[in-house]
Design a protein around this motif. Structure first.
Motif, short mmCIF file in Angstrom:
data_model
loop_
_atom_site.label_atom_id
_atom_site.label_comp_id
_atom_site.label_asym_id
_atom_site.label_seq_id
_atom_site.Cartn_x
_atom_site.Cartn_y
_atom_site.Cartn_z
N ALA A 13 1.85 14.27 -17.85
CA ALA A 13 3.13 14.35 -17.14
C ALA A 13 3.23 15.61 -16.28
O ALA A 13 3.66 15.55 -15.13
N ASP A 14 2.82 16.75 -16.82
CA ASP A 14 2.95 18.01 -16.08
C ASP A 14 2.08 18.04 -14.83
O ASP A 14 2.52 18.45 -13.76
N VAL A 15 0.83 17.60 -14.97
CA VAL A 15 -0.06 17.63 -13.81
C VAL A 15 0.35 16.57 -12.78
O VAL A 15 0.19 16.76 -11.57
N LEU A 16 0.93 15.46 -13.25
CA LEU A 16 1.45 14.46 -12.31
C LEU A 16 2.57 15.05 -11.47
O LEU A 16 2.62 14.87 -10.25
N HIS A 17 3.48 15.78 -12.11
CA HIS A 17 4.59 16.39 -11.38
C HIS A 17 4.09 17.42 -10.37
O HIS A 17 4.61 17.51 -9.25
N LEU A 18 3.06 18.17 -10.75
CA LEU A 18 2.48 19.15 -9.83
C LEU A 18 1.86 18.43 -8.63
O LEU A 18 2.04 18.86 -7.48
N ALA A 19 1.13 17.37 -8.88
CA ALA A 19 0.52 16.61 -7.79
C ALA A 19 1.58 16.05 -6.85
O ALA A 19 1.45 16.12 -5.62
N GLN A 20 2.65 15.55 -7.42
CA GLN A 20 3.73 14.98 -6.61
C GLN A 20 4.36 16.05 -5.73
O GLN A 20 4.60 15.82 -4.53
N ARG A 21 4.60 17.24 -6.28
CA ARG A 21 5.19 18.33 -5.50
C ARG A 21 4.25 18.81 -4.41
O ARG A 21 4.71 19.31 -3.37
N SER A 22 2.96 18.65 -4.62
CA SER A 22 1.95 19.20 -3.72
C SER A 22 1.41 18.17 -2.74
O SER A 22 0.41 18.44 -2.07
N GLU A 68 -3.17 23.61 -15.05
CA GLU A 68 -3.67 24.94 -14.72
C GLU A 68 -4.85 24.86 -13.75
O GLU A 68 -4.92 25.63 -12.78
N GLN A 69 -5.76 23.94 -13.98
CA GLN A 69 -6.92 23.80 -13.12
C GLN A 69 -6.53 23.35 -11.71
O GLN A 69 -7.06 23.86 -10.72
N LEU A 70 -5.58 22.43 -11.62
CA LEU A 70 -5.13 21.96 -10.31
C LEU A 70 -4.41 23.08 -9.57
O LEU A 70 -4.57 23.24 -8.36
N THR A 71 -3.63 23.86 -10.29
CA THR A 71 -2.93 24.99 -9.67
C THR A 71 -3.93 25.97 -9.07
O THR A 71 -3.76 26.42 -7.92
N ARG A 72 -4.97 26.30 -9.82
CA ARG A 72 -6.00 27.22 -9.32
C ARG A 72 -6.69 26.66 -8.09
O ARG A 72 -6.96 27.38 -7.11
N ALA A 73 -6.97 25.35 -8.12
CA ALA A 73 -7.64 24.72 -6.99
C ALA A 73 -6.78 24.80 -5.73
O ALA A 73 -7.27 25.13 -4.64
N LEU A 74 -5.50 24.52 -5.86
CA LEU A 74 -4.60 24.55 -4.71
C LEU A 74 -4.46 25.95 -4.14
O LEU A 74 -4.36 26.13 -2.92
N THR A 79 0.84 -1.19 0.00
CA THR A 79 0.00 0.00 0.00
C THR A 79 0.88 1.25 0.00
O THR A 79 2.06 1.19 0.31
N GLN A 80 0.28 2.35 -0.36
CA GLN A 80 0.93 3.66 -0.27
C GLN A 80 -0.05 4.65 0.33
O GLN A 80 -1.26 4.53 0.14
N LYS A 81 0.47 5.62 1.04
CA LYS A 81 -0.36 6.68 1.59
C LYS A 81 -0.89 7.52 0.43
O LYS A 81 -0.15 7.88 -0.49
N LEU A 82 -2.18 7.82 0.47
CA LEU A 82 -2.79 8.62 -0.58
C LEU A 82 -2.59 10.09 -0.25
O LEU A 82 -3.29 10.67 0.60
N GLY A 83 -1.63 10.70 -0.89
CA GLY A 83 -1.35 12.11 -0.67
C GLY A 83 -1.07 12.41 0.78
O GLY A 83 -0.34 11.68 1.45
N SER A 84 -1.68 13.47 1.30
CA SER A 84 -1.48 13.88 2.69
C SER A 84 -2.51 13.26 3.63
O SER A 84 -2.57 13.61 4.80
#
Length: 322
Positions: free
Chosen positions: A200-209, A167-173, A3-8
């Motif tokens: 790829a780009d949104v995956l990297h943003l999710a990983q950083r966040s 872009e949409q994920l950035t706005r949401a965060l 298993t892996q922790k889902l985000g935070s």
């Protein structure tokens, strides 16, 4: 299964999750029950559904009647104790009106739909509730605030989004931070060897966040199993059972050549194309879980085995070069 922790969040999800888009659509309730049984027996703990999933997806206009949720809820009733072993996720925001297309993520729609989903699923809360699509007609702050309030109300433990671009994920965060809302913990987007460049780009943003990434369609609607090679169209395939338009995007010369190369990589590595497709996605940093849309019990075993594979670096390099 690992298993892996889902985000935070505090949710420990298995690396393979069960997607249920076809439950009640072209998979009967009896067969759906068998798939759910075997998934749980195999160690899978994440079940992902939506208020949209059901036979209405194939109507014009397409709409959701909650059939998938109803089947899962009935399965919980038949299996006392199963709910406590499952991380249950659903989605809201796709069209649920059979006479007109009006998908929305307004406060009114979300608060109505969460209660309907909980009733169909025969549970008092969801572990994860996701905005199914970005809604251009509703203020994003309204959607996110409503989802955050559902956490406070105890109807959901966490929330996430699906099919959001960078872009949409950035706005949401930004909104979540500005308004001090409960954190978003997941992003569910398409991700496979043929479409990885899209996300790829949104995956990297999710990983950083610190946002978990749930990858749907890791088999590219079945294309990466090799069943459509050389123009084949199996009678029991997804393309023959209601998804020709969604699969059609992969039916082009470039992707056909990539799938042929992919088959050679799998053959040389001595594993099935299905296992390589899952293992290749799970090897990508930032991806938490790959969702399996199993239509047969036997498909579950392949995916579970793939989650245990440690692909050699040479194979990973070949996949990157596709």
């Amino acid at each position: 299964m690992n298993t892996q922790k889902l985000g935070s969040s505090s949710l420990n999800v298995t690396r393979i999750g069960l997607g249920t888009m076809a439950f009640g659509r072209w998979i009967s309730e009896e067969d759906s029950d068998a798939i759910l049984d075997h998934s749980l027996e195999s160690g899978i703990n994440l079940i992902d559904t939506a208020d949209y999933y059901g036979p209405g997806q194939d109507e014009k206009p397409p709409y959701g009647d909650g059939s998938s949720e109803t089947i899962i809820g009935n399965w919980f009733k038949k299996h006392p104790g199963a709910r406590s072993k499952v991380i249950l996720a659903s989605k809201v925001g796709s069209n649920t009106n059979p006479v007109m297309s009006n998908p929305t993520l307004s406060r009114q729609h979300i608060t109505q739909q969460i209660d309907a989903s909980l009733e169909r699923l025969q549970t008092d809360h969801l572990d994860l509730y996701q905005a199914h699509l970005f809604d251009n007609n509703t203020p994003l702050a309204e959607t996110l605030t409503t989802l955050s309030e559902l956490v406070d109300a105890g109807k959901i433990r966490y929330y996430g989004v699906s099919n959001y671009n960078e872009e949409q994920l950035t706005r949401a965060l930004e909104i979540i931070k500005e308004r001090r809302l409960n954190p978003m913990v997941s992003l569910q987007n398409r991700y496979n060897i043929l479409s990885d460049h899209d996300d790829a780009d949104v995956l990297h943003l999710a990983q950083r966040s610190q946002i978990g990434f749930l990858a749907y369609s890791p088999l590219a609607r079945g294309v990466l199993t090799g069943k459509y090679l050389n123009g084949a169209m199996p009678a029991d395939s997804r393309a023959a059972h209601g998804e020709p338009l969604l699969i059609k995007e992969y039916f082009n010369d470039e992707d056909s050549k990539r799938v042929t190369k992919f088959k050679k990589i799998a053959d040389d590595a001595g594993i099935s194309m299905t296992q390589l497709a899952f293992a290749g996605v799970l090897a990508i940093p930032g991806i938490t879980t790959a969702l399996l849309g199993a239509s047969k019990v036997s498909y579950i075993d392949d995916a579970v085995h793939a989650a245990e594979l440690n692909l050699p670096q040479a194979v990973l390099s070949q996949l990157k070069s596709l």
